[in-house]
Design a protein around this motif. Structure first.
Motif, short mmCIF file in Angstrom:
data_model
loop_
_atom_site.label_atom_id
_atom_site.label_comp_id
_atom_site.label_asym_id
_atom_site.label_seq_id
_atom_site.Cartn_x
_atom_site.Cartn_y
_atom_site.Cartn_z
N PHE A 128 0.71 -1.21 -0.19
CA PHE A 128 -0.07 -0.01 -0.02
C PHE A 128 0.71 1.40 0.08
CE2 PHE A 128 -2.62 -3.47 1.61
CZ PHE A 128 -3.68 -3.19 0.92
N LEU A 129 2.16 1.25 0.98
CA LEU A 129 2.74 2.38 0.89
C LEU A 129 4.39 1.81 0.52
CD1 LEU A 129 1.02 3.91 4.04
CD2 LEU A 129 1.19 4.77 1.93
N PRO A 130 4.74 1.76 -0.90
CA PRO A 130 5.89 0.92 -0.98
C PRO A 130 7.03 1.78 -0.76
CG PRO A 130 4.64 1.77 -3.10
CD PRO A 130 3.70 1.88 -1.92
N ASN A 131 6.88 3.36 -0.47
CA ASN A 131 7.97 4.05 -0.16
C ASN A 131 8.22 4.45 1.28
OD1 ASN A 131 8.51 4.22 -2.81
ND2 ASN A 131 6.93 5.71 -3.27
N ASP A 132 7.43 3.88 2.22
CA ASP A 132 7.40 3.89 3.63
C ASP A 132 8.15 2.97 4.24
OD1 ASP A 132 6.07 6.85 4.32
OD2 ASP A 132 4.63 5.86 2.84
N ALA A 141 -2.48 6.38 10.69
CA ALA A 141 -3.62 6.21 9.81
C ALA A 141 -3.09 7.16 8.59
CB ALA A 141 -4.90 6.59 10.25
N ARG A 142 -3.49 6.72 7.35
CA ARG A 142 -3.31 7.41 6.12
C ARG A 142 -4.01 7.05 5.37
NH1 ARG A 142 2.15 8.41 3.93
NH2 ARG A 142 2.98 8.46 5.91
N HIS A 143 -4.53 8.05 4.23
CA HIS A 143 -5.35 7.78 3.11
C HIS A 143 -4.52 7.25 2.14
CE1 HIS A 143 -9.61 8.96 4.03
NE2 HIS A 143 -8.93 9.66 4.93
N ILE A 147 -8.54 4.11 0.21
CA ILE A 147 -8.45 3.12 1.38
C ILE A 147 -7.58 3.87 2.67
CG2 ILE A 147 -6.77 1.30 2.23
CD1 ILE A 147 -7.32 -0.09 -0.43
N VAL A 148 -8.16 3.71 3.74
CA VAL A 148 -7.53 4.12 4.97
C VAL A 148 -6.55 3.10 5.53
CG1 VAL A 148 -7.70 5.08 7.31
CG2 VAL A 148 -9.34 5.84 5.72
N CYS A 149 -5.32 3.34 5.49
CA CYS A 149 -4.13 2.22 5.82
C CYS A 149 -3.63 2.62 7.02
CB CYS A 149 -3.30 2.43 4.87
SG CYS A 149 -1.76 1.15 5.07
N PHE A 150 -3.67 1.60 8.03
CA PHE A 150 -3.08 1.95 9.34
C PHE A 150 -2.01 0.76 9.49
CE2 PHE A 150 -3.03 1.18 14.23
CZ PHE A 150 -2.93 2.18 14.64
N PRO A 151 -0.63 1.02 9.27
CA PRO A 151 0.40 0.25 9.32
C PRO A 151 0.56 -0.23 10.90
CG PRO A 151 0.98 2.16 8.05
CD PRO A 151 -0.25 2.53 8.69
N ASP A 193 3.80 12.89 1.40
CA ASP A 193 4.50 11.81 0.38
C ASP A 193 3.42 10.72 -0.23
OD1 ASP A 193 6.44 11.12 3.16
OD2 ASP A 193 5.04 9.76 2.30
N GLY A 194 2.30 11.11 -0.75
CA GLY A 194 1.75 10.38 -1.61
C GLY A 194 0.32 10.07 -0.61
N GLY A 195 0.37 10.29 0.51
CA GLY A 195 -0.77 9.63 1.63
C GLY A 195 -1.25 10.85 2.20
N GLN A 196 -2.56 10.82 2.63
CA GLN A 196 -3.34 11.85 3.55
C GLN A 196 -3.11 11.55 4.80
OE1 GLN A 196 -6.97 13.07 1.90
NE2 GLN A 196 -7.43 14.52 3.75
N GLN A 197 -2.70 12.10 5.90
CA GLN A 197 -2.68 11.59 7.21
C GLN A 197 -3.95 11.95 7.92
OE1 GLN A 197 1.24 11.95 8.56
NE2 GLN A 197 0.91 11.34 10.58
#
Ligand code: URA
Length: 201
Positions: A128-132, A141-143, A147-151, A193-197
């Protein structure tokens, strides 16, 4: 039959990559068809391959404890993996295997339509977040698109590195607040960086 049940039925006869030759069982995933939270691990291991169920070993026992710490059980959420068949010797999944399994995971997420996708570990995060890096983004949590992603760290990480246990437990305790915030649809417009926090984390 629900869309998800039908999807899992199709999955068990998948031959899209070479892992089909080594597996005992495909491990589609399990839980509620309409779960608000989907947990996505890396790949089935030895025990999961034998039983056809996700997270049934030691890491799974810790995942059960984590769920219980926020008042949930497996039946309340959905649990699956980036790839659905065990790589020989539990090696990391290969890019081609992840690619071959991508349509299954995409269709699962589409069918369940969860509020939050919890990635467990590095392989799942990079889907989902290849650069993180997990060390930087866990517990936030990040959009990612719609999708809302919670790593989170993988539960197995706590078994190898005891100091991570309390970090993983603390991240899990944030999940109910993330869900609550999403229900209030109170999301900031902050781009990072690509996601919305989300505002809270
Ligand atoms: N580790 C995973 O990533 N998934 C499982 O199902 C079990 C262990």
């Amino acid at each position: 039959m629900s869309a998800l049940t039908e999807l899992c039925r199709q999955m068990v006869s998948c031959h899209a990559c070479d892992l089909a030759q080594h597996r005992m069982h495909v491990v589609p995933g399990e839980g509620a068809d309409d779960a608000a939270i989907i947990f996505i691990g890396e790949a089935p291991g030895y025990n999961e391959d034998r039983e056809g169920r996700p997270f049934v070993g030691a890491a799974g026992a810790f995942l059960d404890e984590l769920l219980s710490s926020i008042g949930l059980t497996r039946q309340d959420v959905y649990i699956t993996n980036v790839i659905k068949c065990r790589p020989p010797g539990n090696r990391d999944p290969l890019p081609g295997e992840i690619g071959a399994c991508k349509p299954w995971l995409d269709r699962q997420i589409e069918a369940i339509h969860p509020k939050v996708v919890v990635t467990l570990g590095r392989v799942s995060l990079s889907r989902f977040l290849p650069n993180d890096s997990i060390g930087k983004v866990h517990g936030k949590a990040r959009h990612v698109g719609d999708i809302v992603c919670f790593p989170m760290y993988h539960p197995a990480a706590a078994l190898h590195q005891g100091s991570l246990r309390s970090t993983i437990e603390a991240d899990m305790r944030r999940l109910p607040q993330v869900l609550k915030e999403l229900e209030g649809a109170c999301v900031s417009g902050h781009q990072d960086d690509g996601g919305q926090q989300l505002t809270l984390f």
